[in-house]
Motif scaffolding. Structure first.
Motif, PDB file in Angstrom:
ATOM      1  N   GLU A  81      31.749  36.663  43.201  1.00 50.46           N
ATOM      2  CA  GLU A  81      32.002  38.082  42.932  1.00 50.46           C
ATOM      3  C   GLU A  81      33.426  38.300  42.417  1.00 50.46           C
ATOM      4  O   GLU A  81      33.651  39.055  41.457  1.00 50.46           O
ATOM      5  CB  GLU A  81      31.799  38.891  44.213  1.00 50.46           C
ATOM      6  CG  GLU A  81      30.377  38.922  44.740  1.00 50.46           C
ATOM      7  CD  GLU A  81      30.303  39.616  46.094  1.00 50.46           C
ATOM      8  OE1 GLU A  81      29.760  40.739  46.153  1.00 50.46           O
ATOM      9  OE2 GLU A  81      30.814  39.051  47.082  1.00 50.46           O
ATOM     10  N   ILE A  82      34.379  37.624  43.055  1.00 47.54           N
ATOM     11  CA  ILE A  82      35.793  37.793  42.694  1.00 47.54           C
ATOM     12  C   ILE A  82      36.043  37.328  41.262  1.00 47.54           C
ATOM     13  O   ILE A  82      36.688  38.022  40.462  1.00 47.54           O
ATOM     14  CB  ILE A  82      36.691  37.006  43.674  1.00 47.54           C
ATOM     15  CG1 ILE A  82      36.568  37.561  45.097  1.00 47.54           C
ATOM     16  CG2 ILE A  82      38.138  36.999  43.197  1.00 47.54           C
ATOM     17  CD1 ILE A  82      37.064  38.969  45.272  1.00 47.54           C
ATOM     18  N   VAL A  83      35.539  36.135  40.928  1.00 46.57           N
ATOM     19  CA  VAL A  83      35.794  35.559  39.610  1.00 46.57           C
ATOM     20  C   VAL A  83      35.089  36.362  38.520  1.00 46.57           C
ATOM     21  O   VAL A  83      35.683  36.666  37.473  1.00 46.57           O
ATOM     22  CB  VAL A  83      35.360  34.078  39.575  1.00 46.57           C
ATOM     23  CG1 VAL A  83      35.482  33.513  38.163  1.00 46.57           C
ATOM     24  CG2 VAL A  83      36.200  33.257  40.543  1.00 46.57           C
ATOM     25  N   ILE A  87      36.944  38.412  35.326  1.00 46.96           N
ATOM     26  CA  ILE A  87      36.649  38.177  33.909  1.00 46.96           C
ATOM     27  C   ILE A  87      36.238  39.482  33.222  1.00 46.96           C
ATOM     28  O   ILE A  87      36.671  39.773  32.101  1.00 46.96           O
ATOM     29  CB  ILE A  87      35.546  37.108  33.778  1.00 46.96           C
ATOM     30  CG1 ILE A  87      36.058  35.765  34.314  1.00 46.96           C
ATOM     31  CG2 ILE A  87      35.098  36.961  32.320  1.00 46.96           C
ATOM     32  CD1 ILE A  87      34.981  34.712  34.497  1.00 46.96           C
ATOM     33  N   ARG A  88      35.450  40.282  33.905  1.00 47.55           N
ATOM     34  CA  ARG A  88      35.039  41.578  33.331  1.00 47.55           C
ATOM     35  C   ARG A  88      36.260  42.450  33.058  1.00 47.55           C
ATOM     36  O   ARG A  88      36.336  43.136  32.030  1.00 47.55           O
ATOM     37  CB  ARG A  88      34.081  42.300  34.280  1.00 47.55           C
ATOM     38  CG  ARG A  88      32.678  41.706  34.332  1.00 47.55           C
ATOM     39  CD  ARG A  88      31.686  42.688  34.958  1.00 47.55           C
ATOM     40  NE  ARG A  88      32.046  43.004  36.340  1.00 47.55           N
ATOM     41  CZ  ARG A  88      31.643  42.316  37.404  1.00 47.55           C
ATOM     42  NH1 ARG A  88      30.850  41.248  37.246  1.00 47.55           N
ATOM     43  NH2 ARG A  88      31.996  42.678  38.625  1.00 47.55           N
ATOM     44  N   LEU A 105      40.425  31.485  32.147  1.00 49.91           N
ATOM     45  CA  LEU A 105      40.068  31.425  33.568  1.00 49.91           C
ATOM     46  C   LEU A 105      41.210  30.738  34.310  1.00 49.91           C
ATOM     47  O   LEU A 105      41.477  29.550  34.105  1.00 49.91           O
ATOM     48  CB  LEU A 105      38.772  30.654  33.756  1.00 49.91           C
ATOM     49  CG  LEU A 105      38.316  30.459  35.216  1.00 49.91           C
ATOM     50  CD1 LEU A 105      37.935  31.788  35.841  1.00 49.91           C
ATOM     51  CD2 LEU A 105      37.150  29.480  35.285  1.00 49.91           C
ATOM     52  N   ASP A 106      41.878  31.478  35.172  1.00 52.38           N
ATOM     53  CA  ASP A 106      43.055  30.979  35.883  1.00 52.38           C
ATOM     54  C   ASP A 106      42.614  30.246  37.150  1.00 52.38           C
ATOM     55  O   ASP A 106      42.010  30.844  38.040  1.00 52.38           O
ATOM     56  CB  ASP A 106      43.968  32.156  36.232  1.00 52.38           C
ATOM     57  CG  ASP A 106      45.310  31.711  36.783  1.00 52.38           C
ATOM     58  OD1 ASP A 106      45.457  30.528  37.125  1.00 52.38           O
ATOM     59  OD2 ASP A 106      46.210  32.564  36.876  1.00 52.38           O
ATOM     60  N   ILE A 107      42.942  28.960  37.233  1.00 55.60           N
ATOM     61  CA  ILE A 107      42.642  28.158  38.424  1.00 55.60           C
ATOM     62  C   ILE A 107      43.956  27.635  38.994  1.00 55.60           C
ATOM     63  O   ILE A 107      44.685  26.898  38.332  1.00 55.60           O
ATOM     64  CB  ILE A 107      41.708  26.973  38.086  1.00 55.60           C
ATOM     65  CG1 ILE A 107      40.338  27.496  37.658  1.00 55.60           C
ATOM     66  CG2 ILE A 107      41.581  26.026  39.268  1.00 55.60           C
ATOM     67  CD1 ILE A 107      39.335  26.396  37.341  1.00 55.60           C
ATOM     68  N   GLY A 108      44.262  28.039  40.220  1.00 57.73           N
ATOM     69  CA  GLY A 108      45.480  27.594  40.888  1.00 57.73           C
ATOM     70  C   GLY A 108      45.174  26.616  42.005  1.00 57.73           C
ATOM     71  O   GLY A 108      44.017  26.272  42.256  1.00 57.73           O
ATOM     72  N   ALA A 133      34.991  26.922  37.767  1.00 57.74           N
ATOM     73  CA  ALA A 133      34.824  26.665  36.332  1.00 57.74           C
ATOM     74  C   ALA A 133      33.414  27.014  35.870  1.00 57.74           C
ATOM     75  O   ALA A 133      33.225  27.554  34.764  1.00 57.74           O
ATOM     76  CB  ALA A 133      35.133  25.205  36.030  1.00 57.74           C
ATOM     77  N   ALA A 134      32.430  26.711  36.685  1.00 55.66           N
ATOM     78  CA  ALA A 134      31.038  27.016  36.322  1.00 55.66           C
ATOM     79  C   ALA A 134      30.825  28.524  36.187  1.00 55.66           C
ATOM     80  O   ALA A 134      30.115  28.990  35.287  1.00 55.66           O
ATOM     81  CB  ALA A 134      30.093  26.430  37.359  1.00 55.66           C
ATOM     82  N   ILE A 135      31.435  29.299  37.080  1.00 53.01           N
ATOM     83  CA  ILE A 135      31.325  30.759  36.990  1.00 53.01           C
ATOM     84  C   ILE A 135      31.974  31.242  35.698  1.00 53.01           C
ATOM     85  O   ILE A 135      31.426  32.083  34.973  1.00 53.01           O
ATOM     86  CB  ILE A 135      31.990  31.429  38.209  1.00 53.01           C
ATOM     87  CG1 ILE A 135      31.311  30.996  39.510  1.00 53.01           C
ATOM     88  CG2 ILE A 135      31.945  32.959  38.072  1.00 53.01           C
ATOM     89  CD1 ILE A 135      32.086  31.368  40.769  1.00 53.01           C
ATOM     90  N   GLY A 136      33.146  30.671  35.386  1.00 50.98           N
ATOM     91  CA  GLY A 136      33.832  31.055  34.156  1.00 50.98           C
ATOM     92  C   GLY A 136      33.011  30.764  32.917  1.00 50.98           C
ATOM     93  O   GLY A 136      32.953  31.570  31.982  1.00 50.98           O
ATOM     94  N   ALA A 137      32.369  29.587  32.908  1.00 55.94           N
ATOM     95  CA  ALA A 137      31.538  29.222  31.758  1.00 55.94           C
ATOM     96  C   ALA A 137      30.367  30.175  31.613  1.00 55.94           C
ATOM     97  O   ALA A 137      30.031  30.611  30.503  1.00 55.94           O
ATOM     98  CB  ALA A 137      31.060  27.791  31.911  1.00 55.94           C
ATOM     99  N   ARG A 138      29.763  30.506  32.740  1.00 48.69           N
ATOM    100  CA  ARG A 138      28.617  31.421  32.701  1.00 48.69           C
ATOM    101  C   ARG A 138      29.020  32.801  32.196  1.00 48.69           C
ATOM    102  O   ARG A 138      28.272  33.473  31.471  1.00 48.69           O
ATOM    103  CB  ARG A 138      28.026  31.536  34.110  1.00 48.69           C
ATOM    104  CG  ARG A 138      26.705  32.326  34.179  1.00 48.69           C
ATOM    105  CD  ARG A 138      26.382  32.687  35.604  1.00 48.69           C
ATOM    106  NE  ARG A 138      27.329  33.659  36.120  1.00 48.69           N
ATOM    107  CZ  ARG A 138      27.553  33.871  37.419  1.00 48.69           C
ATOM    108  NH1 ARG A 138      26.930  33.149  38.327  1.00 48.69           N
ATOM    109  NH2 ARG A 138      28.422  34.790  37.807  1.00 48.69           N
ATOM    110  N   GLU A 139      30.239  33.235  32.561  1.00 45.18           N
ATOM    111  CA  GLU A 139      30.725  34.558  32.153  1.00 45.18           C
ATOM    112  C   GLU A 139      31.423  34.531  30.797  1.00 45.18           C
ATOM    113  O   GLU A 139      32.003  35.518  30.366  1.00 45.18           O
ATOM    114  CB  GLU A 139      31.680  35.109  33.217  1.00 45.18           C
ATOM    115  CG  GLU A 139      31.043  35.312  34.585  1.00 45.18           C
ATOM    116  CD  GLU A 139      29.980  36.399  34.582  1.00 45.18           C
ATOM    117  OE1 GLU A 139      30.142  37.369  33.794  1.00 45.18           O
ATOM    118  OE2 GLU A 139      29.008  36.292  35.344  1.00 45.18           O
TER     119      GLU A 139
END
Length: 808
Positions: A81-83, A87-88, A105-108, A133-139
């Motif tokens: 939900e957060i990611v 992105i939205r 997509l910021d990954i810390g 990363a998978a969520i980012g790719a999907r979005e």
């Protein structure tokens, strides 16, 4: 892909800081910023839009540190939900701005140390990063930015997690301290070697320092990097004014510094902590028309460990051959018995004798080679900072070791057989490495140099199909013993020379093979080694404990002007000459010297602690307890050993993994001594009690946990209150126990106000308590402005201050 094409054509601009802007909008100290993606989307959209209006081309999602550990449903939201919401928000800001921009997509970091130094398993870390990363790719983001990494091992886990779960461009930036090292010790060259090996599309540095302090390290990166370089500094160094964090570089000065960095060769620039849309606007206005410095392949042959890079080609490289069971019955038995301490000791000894890389071969038919290889690579890397050569014919063992290896390894080996190349090259492409290529194929080992050169050409050509350049291949010209092939040495030397002169390649040899079956093999080996070096040999697999072989190495470097003013030669052999002179004097006096060359049990304990060898430390202390007083052992042997390690850490000659493993070895010995003291009715007196806590809102406890380990080993009683600790709990604990020293840690700028509030309350309610502070966001000036008694740059600084407070 449009992003990669844009990278080639012009300077690209990242956005700037986020945390301080959210705080200005009402984000409370300790509140997770990611939740605002859902609860305050309008605020996030507005901040993103202002950066777009300032000229930013790449907008980061508000997902720094967002992972399944922090957002697991217990905070009210899950990571998906957060990611997705983050992105939205970026996409909405881009829509409103009317500009074309890229969504990153910021990954810390997770805030945890990976095993064996911490408690997070490597594969669990890969999974956490991969999930995001998978969520980012999907979005449908445009790229993944892995940022603010202070541990190269965690950076590797993040890159693998991203690449295994999406096909997007992957960028990675790390955070150096003022000495140009990551928290776990990596140099800029080591970071570049590993990240380029893993196939990132761009790399660089962010956070921790301002642009002025970053420049020397940016220069180092640019000198060795073959991919575009990113530079995202803070707005200078922080300090506290009236309860607010401010930085010492304004927008105009920031823009001028960033223009200089662009002219140095950075291709993507932006800001981190303390930077605002004003900083980015002035930077983009000043730098937009700057002509990009071309990114050129450096063609360097480099392997690396968690700490250092070793370049092969500029001068000879020694690869220690002793961790290989062939012809070594003691090592064979150690492998069968799982006597890992024996193997680790072999590694330490070779490093002390001058090896630059260690060969690791555990191939025995009766053991589980993949599991043993993985375990030994992990253990060696926990105490030794040299790169390793993973030496195996098993593809499974090779992949398991390459996957968990912290750095860019040397791989031994591939050969010209089609099956071998198709098995090994995909692994090298995925994980990175320099691969040893044997000049043989389905037809066997060619008798003449022409045949071996032809195979080398074939190997280069096939490697190129996988995107592996000749700089990542070492041709093994193959040594066949002259006892069975009288022209073996001649053919090998011709091949070595032709690889250099005709192919422009680099070579490696297992030198001692040349003398197999002959008496006094060292005579043949040393002369052959000399001949090979003068024919262009780049790397030699030898026994660094062989005086004859190392004399060749040091003499060659001196003769070929590779050893400035013969400095290394003098350092090594002046001591030897003095020993020989002293030995002659002893004999003349009629005394009998000690020829055993062994260490006393006292020095054995100290050396075991310094080397991080737990089992040897346990054995040594048990023997000492038969003849020595427990407190005498602690005060005269163990604490001085830890002090020497600590001084090495402060000097930059010992790195965090080695420091922690030394502490673990000391802890093992301490436990044995304490049991002995309990049995005799005598307990070790604690030096003092110290509170440690990560402040409210900060869930990163790496630094605190490291400090705890060291303080306990020095005899202090530590009350670890954990992470995300409210000021009132810290104060109440200090008051209740009349605690004299409190240590506070913070990693995030958004949580520094909690640290300042804690210090203020301690001054009011526990004025006797001294306060030491540390964390990646702090400086000495920042700590002073908050009223702390001492800024501790690292764990040893905390120990030193505790000794000041309580007395040694």
């Amino acid at each position: 892909m449009e992003l990669l094409k844009s990278m080639e054509e012009r300077i690209l601009f990242f956005d700037g800081g986020m945390g301080s802007l959210l705080q200005a909008q009402g984000l409370k100290p300790g509140e997770l910023p990611g939740i605002w993606n859902i609860t305050h989307p309008d605020v996030l959209v507005e901040i993103h839009r202002k950066y777009l209006e300032a000229g930013a081309d790449i907008i980061l999602t508000n997902t720094f540190g967002a992972d399944g550990l922090k957002y697991n449903g217990q905070t009210g939201y899950c990571v998906e939900e957060i990611v997705a919401a983050a992105i939205r928000n970026v996409k909405e800001a881009i829509r409103q701005s009317g500009r074309h921009a890229f969504v990153a997509l910021d990954i810390g970091p997770t805030g945890k140390l990976l095993k064996p130094l911490g408690d997070l398993d490597f594969e669990d870390a890969v999974h956490l990063f991969g999930q995001v990363a998978a969520i980012g790719a999907r979005e449908k983001v445009d790229l993944v930015l892995i940022e603010t990494m202070s541990d190269s091992y965690e950076a590797k886990a993040a890159v693998l997690g991203a690449k295994e779960n999406c096909d997007l461009p992957v960028f990675a930036t790390v955070t150096f301290d003022e000495r140009g090292k990551l928290l776990t010790g990596a140099s800029p060259a080591a970071v570049v070697a590993m990240l380029e090996g893993l196939g990132v599309d761009a790399l660089g540095v962010n956070c921790g320092l301002g642009p002025v302090q970053m420049k020397p390290f940016v220069k180092e990166i640019l000198e060795v990097a073959s991919v575009p370089v990113i530079v995202n500094p803070n707005a200078g160094l922080p300090r506290s004014e009236n309860g607010c964090t401010v930085y010492d570089i304004d927008a105009d000065k920031f823009a001028l510094e960033m223009q200089e960095i662009v002219r140095m060769g950075a291709r993507m620039v932006g800001g981190c902590c303390g930077t605002t849309p004003e900083h980015i606007e002035k930077m983009t206005r000043l730098c937009r028309e700057e002509k990009p410095v071309p990114v050129k392949p450096k063609g360097r042959t480099v392997v690396s460990s968690f700490a250092q890079a070793v370049e092969i080609g500029s001068e000879p490289v020694i690869i220690g051959e002793r961790i290989n069971p062939t012809g070594k019955p003691k090592l064979k038995q150690a492998l069968r018995d799982r006597n890992l301490e024996y193997i680790l000791q072999e590694g330490v000894t070779q490093q002390e004798h001058g090896a630059h890389v260690l060969d690791v071969n555990v191939g025995l038919p009766e053991i589980d080679e993949p599991s043993m290889m993985e375990e030994i690579v992990k253990d060696l890397q926990s105490i030794i900072d040299l790169p390793l050569q993973i030496d195996t014919s098993s593809p499974e063992a090779m992949e398991r070791a390459m996957r968990i290896y912290n750095g860019k390894p040397l791989i031994n080996s591939v050969n010209g057989k089609e099956e071998s190349m198709r098995q090994v090259f995909p692994l090298v492409k995925k994980y990175g490495g320099v691969v040893v290529a044997l000049a043989l194929d389905e037809g066997g080992i060619p008798e003449h140099a022409d045949g071996r050169i032809a195979i080398a050409r074939k190997i280069y050509k096939t490697a190129q199909e996988y995107g592996i350049g000749p700089e990542n291949i070492l041709i093994d010209a193959l040594c066949l013993t002259i006892s069975s092939d009288s022209r073996g040495a001649i053919t090998t030397l011709e091949t070595v020379k032709r690889v250099r002169d005709e192919l422009g390649g680099k070579t490696i040899l297992g030198v001692s093979n040349i003398s197999f079956g002959l008496p006094v093999r060292e005579n043949i080996n040393a002369v052959f080694f000399t001949m090979a070096l003068f024919n262009g040999l780049n790397a030699a697999i030898i026994n660094p404990g062989s005086a004859a072989m190392m004399r060749v190495y040091h003499s060659y470097r001196a003769l070929m002007d590779l050893d400035e003013m013969c400095g290394d030669y003098i350092r090594v052999y002046a001591e030897e000459a003095a020993k020989m002179k002293a030995s002659a004097a002893v004999k003349a006096a009629g005394d009998v010297p000690d020829l055993h060359g062994g260490e006393s049990e006292v020095s054995a304990l100290a050396v075991s602690i310094e080397r991080g060898l737990k089992e040897q430390a346990a054995s040594a202390v048990q023997k000492l307890l038969k003849s020595r007083d427990s407190m005498d052992i602690i005060n005269q042997e163990m604490i001085p050993a830890l002090d020497r390690v600590g001084k090495g850490f402060e000097a930059g000659t010992i790195f965090l993994p080695q420091l922690l493993m030394s502490a673990e070895a000391a802890k093992t010995a301490f436990e044995i001594v304490r049991e002995k003291m309990k049995g005799s009715g005598c307990e070790q007196e604690k030096k003092g009690t110290i509170i440690l806590a990560t402040v409210k809102g900060d869930i990163h406890d790496i630094g605190k946990n490291i400090v705890k380990v060291l303080l306990e080993n020095y005899g202090y009683d530590v009350l670890d209150l954990g992470k995300d600790v409210p000021p009132e709990r810290i104060v109440d604990t200090a008051v209740e126990g009349k605690i004299c020293l409190v240590g506070l840690s913070a990693l995030m700028t958004t949580t520094v106000p909690s640290m300042e509030e804690t210090i203020r309350r301690l001054r009011q309610e526990a004025p006797w308590a001294k306060v030491m502070v540390g964390g990646a966001v702090l400086t000495r000036e920042y700590a002073d402005s908050m009223g702390a008694d001492r800024y501790c740059r690292d764990a040893m600084a905390s120990v030193n201050y505790a000794q000041e407070v309580f007395g040694k």
